[in-house]
Design a protein around this motif. Structure first.
Motif, PDB file in Angstrom:
ATOM      1  N   GLN A 110     -16.001  -2.768  11.080  1.00 36.13           N
ATOM      2  CA  GLN A 110     -16.736  -3.130  12.147  1.00 36.13           C
ATOM      3  C   GLN A 110     -16.423  -2.620  13.486  1.00 36.13           C
ATOM      4  N   PRO A 111     -17.346  -2.461  14.457  1.00 35.74           N
ATOM      5  CA  PRO A 111     -17.097  -1.738  15.622  1.00 35.74           C
ATOM      6  C   PRO A 111     -15.749  -2.314  16.457  1.00 35.74           C
ATOM      7  N   GLY A 112     -14.970  -1.537  16.897  1.00 42.32           N
ATOM      8  CA  GLY A 112     -13.959  -1.648  17.833  1.00 42.32           C
ATOM      9  C   GLY A 112     -12.850  -2.142  16.855  1.00 42.32           C
ATOM     10  N   GLU A 113     -12.739  -2.213  15.495  1.00 45.52           N
ATOM     11  CA  GLU A 113     -11.707  -2.364  14.670  1.00 45.52           C
ATOM     12  C   GLU A 113     -10.971  -1.099  14.174  1.00 45.52           C
ATOM     13  N   THR A 114      -9.730  -1.439  13.965  1.00 45.81           N
ATOM     14  CA  THR A 114      -8.713  -0.521  13.138  1.00 45.81           C
ATOM     15  C   THR A 114      -8.837  -0.835  11.788  1.00 45.81           C
ATOM     16  N   VAL A 115      -9.047  -0.109  10.853  1.00 50.19           N
ATOM     17  CA  VAL A 115      -9.098  -0.488   9.292  1.00 50.19           C
ATOM     18  C   VAL A 115      -8.310   0.403   8.701  1.00 50.19           C
ATOM     19  N   ILE A 116      -7.567  -0.060   7.824  1.00 49.29           N
ATOM     20  CA  ILE A 116      -6.625   0.606   6.938  1.00 49.29           C
ATOM     21  C   ILE A 116      -7.096   0.295   5.454  1.00 49.29           C
ATOM     22  N   ALA A 117      -7.391   1.450   4.494  1.00 54.56           N
ATOM     23  CA  ALA A 117      -7.830   1.376   3.459  1.00 54.56           C
ATOM     24  C   ALA A 117      -7.183   2.067   2.555  1.00 54.56           C
ATOM     25  N   ALA A 118      -6.885   1.767   1.342  1.00 55.09           N
ATOM     26  CA  ALA A 118      -5.983   2.497   0.269  1.00 55.09           C
ATOM     27  C   ALA A 118      -6.336   2.478  -1.112  1.00 55.09           C
ATOM     28  N   ASP A 119      -6.124   3.459  -1.727  1.00 50.39           N
ATOM     29  CA  ASP A 119      -6.512   3.127  -3.350  1.00 50.39           C
ATOM     30  C   ASP A 119      -5.209   4.084  -4.085  1.00 50.39           C
ATOM     31  N   THR A 120      -4.582   3.476  -5.061  1.00 46.61           N
ATOM     32  CA  THR A 120      -3.742   4.339  -5.837  1.00 46.61           C
ATOM     33  C   THR A 120      -4.084   4.238  -7.037  1.00 46.61           C
ATOM     34  N   THR A 153      -6.871   5.756   4.066  1.00 49.28           N
ATOM     35  CA  THR A 153      -8.167   6.063   5.245  1.00 49.28           C
ATOM     36  C   THR A 153      -7.707   5.064   6.438  1.00 49.28           C
ATOM     37  N   VAL A 154      -7.843   5.691   7.755  1.00 43.53           N
ATOM     38  CA  VAL A 154      -7.426   4.942   8.774  1.00 43.53           C
ATOM     39  C   VAL A 154      -8.956   5.092   9.733  1.00 43.53           C
ATOM     40  N   VAL A 155      -9.212   3.844   9.973  1.00 39.84           N
ATOM     41  CA  VAL A 155     -10.664   4.120  10.890  1.00 39.84           C
ATOM     42  C   VAL A 155     -10.415   3.557  12.099  1.00 39.84           C
ATOM     43  N   PHE A 156     -10.824   4.307  13.173  1.00 40.63           N
ATOM     44  CA  PHE A 156     -10.980   3.522  14.451  1.00 40.63           C
ATOM     45  C   PHE A 156     -12.223   4.073  15.171  1.00 40.63           C
ATOM     46  N   GLY A 157     -12.888   2.913  15.122  1.00 39.57           N
ATOM     47  CA  GLY A 157     -14.454   3.383  16.068  1.00 39.57           C
ATOM     48  C   GLY A 157     -14.850   4.456  15.246  1.00 39.57           C
ATOM     49  N   ASP A 158     -15.525   5.492  15.645  1.00 41.17           N
ATOM     50  CA  ASP A 158     -16.005   6.438  15.089  1.00 41.17           C
ATOM     51  C   ASP A 158     -15.128   7.638  14.400  1.00 41.17           C
ATOM     52  N   ASP A 159     -13.779   7.434  14.719  1.00 38.31           N
ATOM     53  CA  ASP A 159     -12.577   8.310  14.145  1.00 38.31           C
ATOM     54  C   ASP A 159     -12.291   7.849  13.033  1.00 38.31           C
ATOM     55  N   SER A 160     -11.839   8.840  12.064  1.00 41.28           N
ATOM     56  CA  SER A 160     -11.091   8.336  10.794  1.00 41.28           C
ATOM     57  C   SER A 160     -10.363   9.410  10.365  1.00 41.28           C
ATOM     58  N   GLN A 161      -9.027   9.165   9.775  1.00 38.35           N
ATOM     59  CA  GLN A 161      -8.238  10.232   9.084  1.00 38.35           C
ATOM     60  C   GLN A 161      -8.220   9.709   7.718  1.00 38.35           C
ATOM     61  N   THR A 162      -8.020  10.571   6.610  1.00 42.18           N
ATOM     62  CA  THR A 162      -7.689  10.288   5.373  1.00 42.18           C
ATOM     63  C   THR A 162      -6.664  11.432   4.755  1.00 42.18           C
ATOM     64  N   ILE A 163      -5.721  10.817   4.102  1.00 42.81           N
ATOM     65  CA  ILE A 163      -4.601  11.706   3.662  1.00 42.81           C
ATOM     66  C   ILE A 163      -4.527  11.109   2.047  1.00 42.81           C
ATOM     67  N   VAL A 164      -4.059  12.023   1.246  1.00 48.79           N
ATOM     68  CA  VAL A 164      -3.605  11.613  -0.084  1.00 48.79           C
ATOM     69  C   VAL A 164      -2.170  12.187  -0.102  1.00 48.79           C
ATOM     70  N   VAL A 165      -1.455  10.988  -0.673  1.00 46.55           N
ATOM     71  CA  VAL A 165       0.271  11.147  -0.890  1.00 46.55           C
ATOM     72  C   VAL A 165       0.362  11.123  -2.181  1.00 46.55           C
ATOM     73  N   SER A 166       1.203  12.109  -2.998  1.00 48.37           N
ATOM     74  CA  SER A 166       1.404  12.321  -4.293  1.00 48.37           C
ATOM     75  C   SER A 166       2.775  11.984  -4.542  1.00 48.37           C
ATOM     76  N   THR A 167       3.296  11.272  -5.457  1.00 50.82           N
ATOM     77  CA  THR A 167       4.830  11.383  -5.708  1.00 50.82           C
ATOM     78  C   THR A 167       4.977  11.451  -7.336  1.00 50.82           C
ATOM     79  N   SER A 168       6.093  12.345  -7.767  1.00 46.51           N
ATOM     80  CA  SER A 168       6.227  12.385  -9.117  1.00 46.51           C
ATOM     81  C   SER A 168       7.272  11.343  -9.669  1.00 46.51           C
ATOM     82  N   VAL A 169       6.843  10.772 -10.657  1.00 43.87           N
ATOM     83  CA  VAL A 169       7.736   9.818 -11.345  1.00 43.87           C
ATOM     84  C   VAL A 169       7.961  10.232 -12.842  1.00 43.87           C
ATOM     85  N   THR A 170       9.173  10.154 -13.059  1.00 40.74           N
ATOM     86  CA  THR A 170       9.617  10.244 -14.667  1.00 40.74           C
ATOM     87  C   THR A 170      10.347   9.075 -15.374  1.00 40.74           C
ATOM     88  N   PHE A 171       9.844   8.827 -16.273  1.00 41.45           N
ATOM     89  CA  PHE A 171      10.089   7.497 -17.107  1.00 41.45           C
ATOM     90  C   PHE A 171      11.271   8.116 -17.905  1.00 41.45           C
TER      91      PHE A 171
END
Length: 183
Positions: free
Chosen positions: A55-65, A102-120
């Protein structure tokens, strides 16, 4: 600030880092697209989740793993048989946990992807059945939660533990700080 996720793990991580926020889960179709690479998949979903609640004026954090092994996306299991199949696939080998943020603030947004290696470690049938009985596999990508009983399955981790839990905290906080520094 709004967290576009119903994940209790993401809520706990963000709150534990001292951030105050409202929870507003995004309701989007999370089906992978045909031939979509795991990194592209989590990037797309984090962007779509942020857009769905912003929504206008909000900072939004969204993620998916997601969990990926040999280029295959392991989503949340549909039942115990599916969870068993995933755990057998992960047994005794390495895989990756990818999180798009993804972090959204107004009309600006940033998106990153972080990867981690896990061994079972090698998982026996008894270990898998015991873990399935805990119920932890039910709502987790790759059918395990590293913050719970499955921590005993992890032989090695290369990268962010919080990423495997569902929100790469150091990177997310850096994005939030750069956003709030502009205001």
């Amino acid at each position: 600030m709004v967290l576009a996720s119903g994940s209790p793990r993401r809520r706990e991580l963000l709150a534990g880092a001292g951030w105050e926020f409202e929870v507003r889960p995004a309701d989007i179709d999370e089906t992978p697209r045909r031939a979509e690479a795991p990194i592209d998949y989590v990037r797309r979903l984090s962007i779509e989740k942020a857009a769905a609640v912003a929504q206008p004026g909000e900072t939004v954090i969204a993620a998916d793993t997601t969990v990926e092994v040999d280029g295959t996306i392991l989503e949340k299991p549909v039942d115990d048989d599916d969870a068993r199949r995933m755990l057998e696939l992960l047994s005794g080998r390495s895989h990756h946990a990818h999180t798009g943020v993804t972090v959204v603030f107004g009309d600006d947004s940033q998106t990153i992807v972080v990867s981690t290696s896990v061994t079972f470690v090698d998982l026996t049938d008894d270990m898998i059945e015991w873990y399935l009985a805990t119920g932890e596999a039910d709502d987790k990508a790759g059918a395990y939660g590293i913050q719970g009983a499955a921590a005993g399955f992890v032989e090695r981790i290369d990268g962010s533990v919080t990423n495997v839990i569902g929100l790469p905290l150091a990177e997310t906080v850096a994005m939030l700080r750069s956003t709030t520094a502009r205001t």
